[in-house]
Enzyme design. Structure first.
Site, PDB file in Angstrom:
ATOM      1  N   CYS A 196      38.319  52.993  40.664  1.00  0.00           N
ATOM      2  CA  CYS A 196      38.671  54.189  39.903  1.00  0.00           C
ATOM      3  C   CYS A 196      39.921  53.875  39.084  1.00  0.00           C
ATOM      4  O   CYS A 196      40.932  53.448  39.626  1.00  0.00           O
ATOM      5  CB  CYS A 196      38.942  55.332  40.874  1.00  0.00           C
ATOM      6  N   ASN A 243      39.514  41.644  35.017  1.00  0.00           N
ATOM      7  CA  ASN A 243      38.357  40.911  34.526  1.00  0.00           C
ATOM      8  C   ASN A 243      37.315  41.885  34.003  1.00  0.00           C
ATOM      9  O   ASN A 243      36.978  42.864  34.682  1.00  0.00           O
ATOM     10  CB  ASN A 243      37.736  40.063  35.643  1.00  0.00           C
ATOM     11  N   GLU A 244      36.854  41.655  32.811  1.00  0.00           N
ATOM     12  CA  GLU A 244      35.763  42.452  32.236  1.00  0.00           C
ATOM     13  C   GLU A 244      35.873  43.936  32.583  1.00  0.00           C
ATOM     14  O   GLU A 244      34.962  44.528  33.167  1.00  0.00           O
ATOM     15  CB  GLU A 244      34.414  41.872  32.648  1.00  0.00           C
ATOM     16  N   CYS A 248      35.183  60.859  39.941  1.00  0.00           N
ATOM     17  CA  CYS A 248      35.801  61.457  41.130  1.00  0.00           C
ATOM     18  C   CYS A 248      36.574  62.712  40.729  1.00  0.00           C
ATOM     19  O   CYS A 248      36.862  62.927  39.550  1.00  0.00           O
ATOM     20  CB  CYS A 248      36.706  60.441  41.832  1.00  0.00           C
ATOM     21  N   GLU A 252      35.026  32.907  28.175  1.00  0.00           N
ATOM     22  CA  GLU A 252      33.978  32.412  29.059  1.00  0.00           C
ATOM     23  C   GLU A 252      32.757  32.064  28.224  1.00  0.00           C
ATOM     24  O   GLU A 252      32.504  32.674  27.179  1.00  0.00           O
ATOM     25  CB  GLU A 252      33.545  33.481  30.076  1.00  0.00           C
ATOM     26  N   TRP A 263      21.758  35.437  35.452  1.00  0.00           N
ATOM     27  CA  TRP A 263      21.465  36.871  35.505  1.00  0.00           C
ATOM     28  C   TRP A 263      20.416  37.335  34.495  1.00  0.00           C
ATOM     29  O   TRP A 263      20.143  38.533  34.397  1.00  0.00           O
ATOM     30  CB  TRP A 263      22.748  37.677  35.345  1.00  0.00           C
ATOM     31  N   GLU A 291      26.532  33.733  42.683  1.00  0.00           N
ATOM     32  CA  GLU A 291      26.577  32.873  41.495  1.00  0.00           C
ATOM     33  C   GLU A 291      26.396  31.388  41.802  1.00  0.00           C
ATOM     34  O   GLU A 291      26.790  30.534  41.003  1.00  0.00           O
ATOM     35  CB  GLU A 291      27.879  33.131  40.728  1.00  0.00           C
ATOM     36  N   LYS A 292      25.779  31.086  42.936  1.00  0.00           N
ATOM     37  CA  LYS A 292      25.716  29.667  43.308  1.00  0.00           C
ATOM     38  C   LYS A 292      24.840  28.838  42.372  1.00  0.00           C
ATOM     39  O   LYS A 292      24.962  27.621  42.341  1.00  0.00           O
ATOM     40  CB  LYS A 292      25.298  29.493  44.763  1.00  0.00           C
ATOM     41  N   PHE A 293      23.970  29.492  41.623  1.00  0.00           N
ATOM     42  CA  PHE A 293      23.162  28.708  40.672  1.00  0.00           C
ATOM     43  C   PHE A 293      23.528  28.990  39.214  1.00  0.00           C
ATOM     44  O   PHE A 293      22.768  28.708  38.289  1.00  0.00           O
ATOM     45  CB  PHE A 293      21.670  28.948  40.918  1.00  0.00           C
TER      46      PHE A 293
HETATM   47  C1  GLA Z   1      31.164  37.376  33.749  1.00  0.00           C
HETATM   48  C2  GLA Z   1      32.314  37.317  34.727  1.00  0.00           C
HETATM   49  C3  GLA Z   1      32.378  36.037  35.490  1.00  0.00           C
HETATM   50  C4  GLA Z   1      31.010  35.555  35.879  1.00  0.00           C
HETATM   51  C5  GLA Z   1      30.153  35.428  34.642  1.00  0.00           C
HETATM   52  C6  GLA Z   1      28.775  34.891  34.920  1.00  0.00           C
HETATM   53  O1  GLA Z   1      31.490  37.022  32.490  1.00  0.00           O
HETATM   54  O2  GLA Z   1      33.556  37.573  34.136  1.00  0.00           O
HETATM   55  O3  GLA Z   1      33.172  36.262  36.639  1.00  0.00           O
HETATM   56  O4  GLA Z   1      30.437  36.438  36.780  1.00  0.00           O
HETATM   57  O5  GLA Z   1      30.003  36.700  34.096  1.00  0.00           O
HETATM   58  O6  GLA Z   1      28.000  34.825  33.764  1.00  0.00           O
HETATM   59 ZN    ZN Z   2      38.125  58.313  39.676  1.00  0.00          ZN
END
Ligand code: GLA
Ligand code: ZN
Length: 649
Positions: free
Chosen positions: A117, A151-152, A159, A308, A316, A356-358
């Site tokens: 939140c 991050n992102e 809420c 990135e 994904w 994310e192992k692959f």
């Molecule tokens: C995003 C996230 C990363 C990772 C990549 C995988 O960009 O910031 O941590 O999960 O996706 O594509």
């Molecule tokens: Zn909230």
């Protein structure tokens, strides 16, 4: 040293050494392989919270000290992240208020990431504590060159506290006058006239989602809360450090990054094109990618950072294709061509377990540095090292496409048009038609300085507040060439329809009145200069003024023979109106003419199929986004490009 003082292009990416605590020798191997590949910069700490603060208030930075020290000794710089993107389980368990509530009023339980939140005081307190400690400890470390905040960042929270903040936000926007809100939200419709602020709830599938201004206000509010949270973290790291800050933007349409851009010192973004997908050519994927690079570059009119990307596949998509040999190098050089100060990957080493192992990484599970991906990455490392001269280098575009996030939200909401609106896709189509001439193109927000461009293209600019209409008018009056399309200026900033005919506030500038819009099945066509061009989806019936030239007419339906595309001189400039959804073939032709009228310097080139051309500073990049060799002629000189090859001239 900070990022702006680095002499080389950055090369590296996300590095998650905390996943390998207890694995002897792995960190040493990482460094050795990273150096072998030419890596000179990694992003650390993005998901490290749980292993720095295993228990509330008990901090252990020892492993991170070692990692940063080792990187430093080996000449690898660090972009240090604040870890707020993912929380340790103890935090959610002890303070459930940090968990988001979904739009359907279901509260999250602990899990995943990027889902706190934004207004939670506890989350702010806890992030400030760890951020300040990071800043104090590493804010002056010679390895660290920049802060990577969270991050992102994305999403919203429904809420009770966020609801309260929303009401406060609305009160501020509508001068504490609920009647102003009722007018903007068109409250008399379906008896939605509010009498108390406390009656207002965020949009919900179990409540109201059909009041367009309400939805827009909620999105704007959530955007503001995200930025407020980001700024809260910025002040925490700035307490002990004056390093530049950034956060990684994304390709997504839900966030208005034009409101965010001013709070970052360098725009950075995570670049994940669907290379080799089965719906489009590699060239078209490259156009999509170039559009986004140019969007992020244009935000500050300065080089950006590709924060990135993947050296091979992602994990994904429905189908995760490997990047064909050569493509990673080409796609990385494309980022550089469009203004990136480096090439950063997600990630340095593949995880051993979990989600994310692959996912592609520089170092695979075999740990050898003998893989195809590693080999190509190392080759790229050498190319980047040799091309430090490209740093800085501006774009100097004479042409821009307007892409307005909030306009996209409004187009998505409206009911009455064919469902497949494709606002961003349409902007990309216009961008492609322009870019095909080998020119540089900016992608700008509606608030950008128009005066630097000779030609501006504004596809589907549906939401045009009076202030924007005024700026468009002034731009054209001053000699600019402006190309608009169907759907131009139907509503104001509150999604209220302009009265008095569309394009609202600009009828005299375009010299037309747009009476109605048809959504079509299949195809219609327009005839221009005796040639026929297909149109799909949308056809407007427009009425030209006496001094407006009709440059294309409809071929079919009851409006056959009526104007489809017009051109109108307004003061020193010219306004084009494309009333129907034409293909790139027609747009390319129209823009060719418009650029000539605008005096845009179009390079003397012939680009073979798949070739894209872009300039950075004084260097011209020719890039072949095709698996076949292709030729280009630039200023009378012939170039042959290998499959997925490139040349810097
Ligand atoms: C995003 C996230 C990363 C990772 C990549 C995988 O960009 O910031 O941590 O999960 O996706 O594509
Ligand atoms: Zn909230």
């Amino acid at each position: 040293m900070n990022i702006f003082e680095k002499k080389d292009l950055l090369y590296g990416g996300d590095y998650n050494p905390e996943q390998w605590l207890g694995y002897d020798g792995i960190w040493e191997q990482d460094i050795q392989l990273m150096k072998k590949a030419g890596v000179n910069c990694v992003s650390v700490g993005i998901f490290s919270w749980a292993l720095i603060e295993r228990e509330e208030g008990v901090f252990d930075f020892s492993w991170l000290d070692t990692v940063i020290e080792n990187l430093y000794k080996n000449g690898i710089s660090v972009i240090l992240a604040t870890p707020s993107g993912a929380r340790p389980p103890w935090l959610s368990q002890k303070y459930p208020e940090v968990l988001r509530v979904r739009e359907d009023r279901v509260k999250h339980i602990y899990g995943k990431r990027h889902n706190h939140c934004f207004t939670s005081p506890v989350y702010r307190e806890k992030t400030a504590i760890i951020d300040e400690k990071l800043s104090k400890r590493y804010g002056h470390h010679p390895a660290v060159i920049m802060w990577h905040i969270s991050n992102e960042l994305s999403g919203d929270c429904h809420c009770p506290r966020c609801q309260e903040r929303f009401r406060e936000w609305l009160k501020a926007k509508y001068d504490n006058d609920i009647e102003k809100l009722n007018h903007a939200w068109w409250g008399a419709f379906w008896s939605h006239h509010y009498t108390e602020w406390s009656q207002i709830e965020s949009p919900s599938s179990i409540g109201e989602i059909g009041v367009h201004a309400h939805v827009l206000d909620w999105k704007r509010f959530s955007n503001d809360m995200m930025i407020e949270f980001y700024n809260h973290e910025v002040s925490a790291v700035k307490k002990y450090s004056d390093l530049p800050v950034t956060t990684n933007f994304m390709e997504i349409e839900e966030i208005n990054y034009h409101k965010f851009e001013k709070y970052v010192d360098i725009v950075s973004w995570d670049c994940y094109p669907r290379w080799h997908n089965d719906k489009e050519s590699v060239y078209d994927t490259a156009v999509w990618t170039a559009f986004h690079h140019d969007l992020f570059r244009s935000m500050k009119q300065k080089p950006f950072l590709m924060m990135e990307s993947t050296p091979s596949l992602v994990n994904w998509n429905d189908t995760n294709k490997l990047k064909a040999p050569g493509l990673n190098i080409l796609a990385s050089m494309q980022a550089i061509a469009h203004g990136s100060e480096g090439v950063l990957y997600f990630q340095m080493r593949k995880s051993r377990g979990s989600f994310e192992k692959f996912h592609g990484a520089l170092i695979d599970h075999d740990g050898s540095g003998e893989t195809r991906v590693f080999g190509e990455a190392a080759q790229l490392g050498r190319i980047l090292k040799d091309n430090a001269k490209l740093k800085g280098g501006s774009s100097d575009s004479q042409v821009a496409v307007i892409y307005d996030y909030e306009n996209g939200w409004a187009i998505d909401e409206l009911c009455g048009l064919k469902n497949d609106r494709g606002y961003k896709e349409t902007c990309i189509k216009h961008y492609k038609a322009l870019k095909g001439s080998g020119i540089n193109v900016d992608v700008i927000g509606p608030g950008a300085d128009f005066s630097r461009y000779k030609l501006i293209s504004a596809p589907m600019l549906y939401m045009v507040p009076d202030s924007t209409a005024k700026r468009i008018r002034e731009y054209i009056a001053g000699g600019g060439i402006f190309v608009a399309t169907y759907l131009t200026s139907y509503v104001d900033e509150n999604d209220l329809c302009h009265l008095g005919g569309f394009p609202g506030g600009l009828k005299d500038v375009f010299g037309i009145w747009n009476e109605e819009i048809d959504s079509i099945y299949g195809e219609n066509a327009v005839i221009a200069n005796g040639s026929e061009y297909t149109v799909t989806d949308f056809c407007e019936r427009i009425h030209p003024d006496k001094d407006t030239e009709v440059i294309a007419t409809y071929k079919y339906d009851f409006y056959a023979g009526e104007p489809a595309v017009t051109r109108h001189g307004y003061n020193k400039g010219m306004a084009y109106y494309i009333g129907a959804r034409t293909g790139v073939d027609y747009l390319h032709r129209l823009y060719g003419e418009a650029m000539q009228k605008a005096g845009v310097l179009v390079p003397d080139v012939t680009l073979g199929k798949g070739i894209s051309m872009t300039k950075r500073g004084e260097y011209t990049f020719l890039m072949n986004f095709s698996d076949k060799a292709a030729a280009a002629v630039s200023n009378g000189v012939n170039f042959t490009l290998e499959p997925y090859g490139f040349k810097i001239i």
